[in-house]
Write an enzyme that holds these catalytic residues in place. Structure first.
Site, PDB file in Angstrom:
ATOM      1  N   LYS A 103       0.822  -1.412   0.065  1.00  0.00           N
ATOM      2  CA  LYS A 103      -0.090   0.085   0.065  1.00  0.00           C
ATOM      3  C   LYS A 103       0.818   1.308  -0.193  1.00  0.00           C
ATOM      4  CE  LYS A 103      -3.227   2.594   2.948  1.00  0.00           C
ATOM      5  NZ  LYS A 103      -4.432   2.675   3.905  1.00  0.00           N
ATOM      6  N   ASP A 110      -2.356  10.178   3.788  1.00  0.00           N
ATOM      7  CA  ASP A 110      -3.841   9.870   3.940  1.00  0.00           C
ATOM      8  C   ASP A 110      -4.557  10.879   4.825  1.00  0.00           C
ATOM      9  OD1 ASP A 110      -6.195   8.899   4.236  1.00  0.00           O
ATOM     10  OD2 ASP A 110      -5.519   6.933   5.488  1.00  0.00           O
ATOM     11  N   LYS A 116      -9.962  13.139   8.044  1.00  0.00           N
ATOM     12  CA  LYS A 116      -9.559  12.719   9.600  1.00  0.00           C
ATOM     13  C   LYS A 116      -9.681  13.838  10.423  1.00  0.00           C
ATOM     14  CE  LYS A 116      -6.602   8.733   8.266  1.00  0.00           C
ATOM     15  NZ  LYS A 116      -7.194   7.595   8.899  1.00  0.00           N
ATOM     16  N   ASP A 147       1.600   5.911   5.893  1.00  0.00           N
ATOM     17  CA  ASP A 147       0.559   5.126   5.301  1.00  0.00           C
ATOM     18  C   ASP A 147       1.144   4.522   3.895  1.00  0.00           C
ATOM     19  OD1 ASP A 147      -1.844   4.001   5.525  1.00  0.00           O
ATOM     20  OD2 ASP A 147      -3.094   5.192   4.345  1.00  0.00           O
ATOM     21  N   ASP A 206     -12.162   7.425   3.399  1.00  0.00           N
ATOM     22  CA  ASP A 206     -10.881   7.177   4.369  1.00  0.00           C
ATOM     23  C   ASP A 206     -10.500   5.606   4.582  1.00  0.00           C
ATOM     24  OD1 ASP A 206      -8.931   7.505   5.961  1.00  0.00           O
ATOM     25  OD2 ASP A 206     -10.016   7.958   7.789  1.00  0.00           O
ATOM     26  N   GLU A 214      -9.507   4.181   1.865  1.00  0.00           N
ATOM     27  CA  GLU A 214      -8.863   4.063   0.447  1.00  0.00           C
ATOM     28  C   GLU A 214      -7.892   3.313   0.194  1.00  0.00           C
ATOM     29  OE1 GLU A 214      -7.576   5.789   2.938  1.00  0.00           O
ATOM     30  OE2 GLU A 214      -5.525   5.375   2.669  1.00  0.00           O
ATOM     31  N   ARG A 272      -7.826   0.056   0.600  1.00  0.00           N
ATOM     32  CA  ARG A 272      -8.186  -1.424  -0.001  1.00  0.00           C
ATOM     33  C   ARG A 272      -8.574  -0.889  -1.280  1.00  0.00           C
ATOM     34  NH1 ARG A 272     -12.757  -1.662   4.497  1.00  0.00           N
ATOM     35  NH2 ARG A 272     -11.050  -0.632   5.712  1.00  0.00           N
TER      36      ARG A 272
HETATM   37  N1  BES Z   1      -4.512   4.307   6.976  1.00  0.00           N
HETATM   38  C1  BES Z   1      -5.360   3.922   7.570  1.00  0.00           C
HETATM   39  C2  BES Z   1      -5.374   3.062   8.546  1.00  0.00           C
HETATM   40  C3  BES Z   1      -4.494   3.520   9.756  1.00  0.00           C
HETATM   41  C4  BES Z   1      -4.939   3.808  10.882  1.00  0.00           C
HETATM   42  C5  BES Z   1      -3.069   2.979   9.587  1.00  0.00           C
HETATM   43  C6  BES Z   1      -3.880   4.246  12.162  1.00  0.00           C
HETATM   44  C7  BES Z   1      -2.209   3.311  10.723  1.00  0.00           C
HETATM   45  C8  BES Z   1      -2.648   3.770  11.871  1.00  0.00           C
HETATM   46  C9  BES Z   1      -6.618   3.573   6.654  1.00  0.00           C
HETATM   47  O1  BES Z   1      -6.411   4.085   5.263  1.00  0.00           O
HETATM   48  C10 BES Z   1      -7.886   4.465   7.282  1.00  0.00           C
HETATM   49  O2  BES Z   1      -8.160   5.454   7.501  1.00  0.00           O
HETATM   50  N2  BES Z   1      -8.663   3.270   7.556  1.00  0.00           N
HETATM   51  C11 BES Z   1     -10.093   3.544   8.370  1.00  0.00           C
HETATM   52  C12 BES Z   1     -11.081   2.769   7.750  1.00  0.00           C
HETATM   53  C13 BES Z   1     -12.437   2.917   8.208  1.00  0.00           C
HETATM   54  C14 BES Z   1     -12.812   4.306   7.481  1.00  0.00           C
HETATM   55  C15 BES Z   1     -13.602   1.862   7.713  1.00  0.00           C
HETATM   56  C16 BES Z   1      -9.808   3.217   9.890  1.00  0.00           C
HETATM   57  O3  BES Z   1      -9.057   2.163  10.212  1.00  0.00           O
HETATM   58  O4  BES Z   1     -10.504   3.921  10.554  1.00  0.00           O
HETATM   59 ZN    ZN Z   2      -4.853   4.825   4.556  1.00  0.00          ZN
HETATM   60 MN    MN Z   3      -7.537   6.222   5.227  1.00  0.00          MN
END
Ligand code: BES
Ligand code: ZN
Ligand code: MN
Length: 487
Positions: free
Chosen positions: A251, A256, A263, A274, A333, A335, A337
């Site tokens: 990834k 992000d 966020k 990220d 967010d 993103e 996947r």
């Molecule tokens: N990059 C984040 C996941 C992440 C969070 C990595 C904290 C490292 C530390 C990912 O893109 C994300 O924002 N995921 C969301 C998904 C949700 C919107 C379904 C999450 O985990 O809150």
């Molecule tokens: Zn992310």
């Molecule tokens: Mn995200």
């Protein structure tokens, strides 16, 4: 800092500092320093009631002796010792030498340790010497050790350990670079530079080509940013006929922000990390190009920056991925996947027998496992077990989470499209993995590592400093070497 093997008699070595690793309650490795020095150190340790518990360090000064300072580093109980114990102890020793401004030292391990322990000691030394201080203007506290000698360690093993650790430090450097320095375009340039230096094939696709190839998922995530997305494909092919073909997918979100589902500030902070999966891929390809295994290795990165703007993709959008499946966006967010949908589709078209992807994918994985362990997900019990076995040796903690919950799977199969990019509140790491599985080709064995936790360290511990860790690099390289039968 140079780390090298030393074979020969310690008593004739001209060096003022030694680091001796001992088991708890078993100080026998000290005898390698010679009877006189050994006896003096033992006496000092007795006075201090030193036991050799893991992480316990004692500094013994021997004025006027051949060796003037001995650091005794505890490994803990002999029957509990693993490869990672040596890695941690070695890093601890290096950090201490750096602090005490010791220029050169010889490391002495207990008798009878395995090659993998020697290798881990070399890795720990190189990992432990890492720092990211290029943006500090004052060069204070920038002491560098010049030489570490590893007594009794086979030369080839030491070289392998150094190479692995350097690949990891390279990944750490990239992760630590902020979004104003590493964006999708500069990340692709770095991949091209790396490929040129090490003789890898490298193909970078720009935003136009990404669309032409039908990678609209990656393109959509990237289109809100002033810096366009890039798709990076690195290839290593052995000279002789390959024994296997594997794709490593990372990834690559260079930042992000969450996009339109922005966020909050606290959560956006550190999101330069990220891209950790992508940086691990580059570290792995760097090492593989040097190790030259008889395995074909593809390194694949979908690089994008997730930003809110008038051009950004939105909730409700329905996007066609490269493999023809349609994705409905519930939350911009989620993103990672979406970008991986195209990266995994592309990787599958190369017809590898196996794919490993690494992604800082979900906060939910950190809720489930804590920040020091990666989630492991697989469509193949056997492949999953192999990765777990290698990870035990590399000390990169992984824990398998289930993929067989068909009721949970229904949560990403709702709505007007084939899949939706979030699965609701519970089991978020699992529904994310299930989403990815939709884009893995038929018959390909696949392991997904959710490295959201261990890719970044908030504190200094073991061989890590605060910041990027390079997690996944050692396990993937060691796994590829195992495919060749080298290990
Ligand atoms: N990059 C984040 C996941 C992440 C969070 C990595 C904290 C490292 C530390 C990912 O893109 C994300 O924002 N995921 C969301 C998904 C949700 C919107 C379904 C999450 O985990 O809150
Ligand atoms: Zn992310
Ligand atoms: Mn995200």
């Amino acid at each position: 800092m140079e780390v090298k093997s030393f074979k020969g008699d310690l008593k004739s070595l001209q060096i003022k500092s030694a680091v001796v690793f001992v088991y708890e309650g078993d100080m026998r490795s000290l005898s390698k320093l010679g009877r006189g020095i050994s006896a003096k150190v033992r006496r000092a340790l007795e006075l201090e009631e030193y036991k050799g518990k893991e992480g316990q360090v004692e500094k013994v000064l021997l004025p006027g002796q051949r060796i003037e300072v001995v650091y005794v580093v505890g490994l803990g109980k002999k029957d509990k010792v693993e490869e990672d114990t040596f890695r941690r102890a070695s890093a601890l020793a290096v950090k201490r030498l750096k602090k005490d401004k010791i220029d050169k030292a010889v490391f002495v391990l207990p008798r009878g340790v395995r090659d993998s322990h020697h290798q881990a000691t070399a890795e720990g030394a190189v990992l432990g010497s890492y720092s990211f201080d290029k943006y500090k203007s004052k060069k204070e506290d920038r002491f560098e050790i010049s030489e570490i000698l590893l007594e009794g360690s086979p030369d080839e093993i030491v070289k392998l350990g150094i190479l692995l650790a350097e690949a990891q430090n390279y990944a750490r450097n990239l992760v630590n670079e902020p979004g104003n320095v590493i964006n999708p375009v500069t990340l692709a340039e770095e991949a091209e530079r790396l490929a040129k230096e090490y003789g890898l094939e490298c193909r970078v696709y720009d935003e136009k080509e990404i669309q032409e190839m039908g990678m609209l998922a990656l393109w959509s995530v990237g289109k809100g940013s002033a810096t366009p997305p890039r798709f990076i494909h690195l290839t290593y092919k052995p000279k002789e006929k390959a024994k296997d073909r594997i794709a490593i997918v990372g990834k690559g979100l260079t930042f992000d922000s969450g996009g339109l589902n922005i966020k909050p500030g606290d959560y956006m902070r550190t999101m330069k990390m990220d891209k950790s999966g992508a940086c691990a891929v580059l570290g792995i390809m760097k090492a593989i190009a040097q190790l030259k295994p008889r395995v074909e290795v593809h390194g694949i990165i979908g690089a994008a920056e997730n930003m809110p703007s008038g051009n950004a993709y939105r909730p409700d959008d329905i996007i066609r991925a490269k493999n023809g499946k349609h994705i409905e966006i519930d939350n911009t967010d989620a993103e990672g996947r979406v970008t991986l949908a195209d990266a995994l589709s592309y990787a599958s078209e190369l017809k590898p027998s196996k794919i490993i992807d690494m992604a800082t994918l979900t906060g939910a994985c950190m809720v489930a496992l804590g920040e020091y362990t990666a989630g492991l997900f697989t469509n193949s019990g056997r492949f999953g077990e192999e990765i777990k076995k290698v990870a035990k040796r590399t000390g990169e903690r992984v824990w398998e989470l289930p993929m067989d919950d068909e009721r949970l799977r229904k949560k990403i199969k709702k709505g007007p499209a084939d899949v939706v990019n979030t699965g609701g509140r519970y089991g978020g790491a699992i529904t994310a993995a299930m989403f990815l599985e939709e884009f893995v080709g038929e018959g390909i064995e696949w392991v997904h590592l959710d490295i959201a936790g261990p890719a970044w360290s908030r504190e200094e511990y073991g061989y890590y400093t605060q910041g990027g860790t390079g997690f996944g690099v050692r396990t993937c390289i060691e796994y590829i070497l195992s495919l060749e039968g080298r290990k």
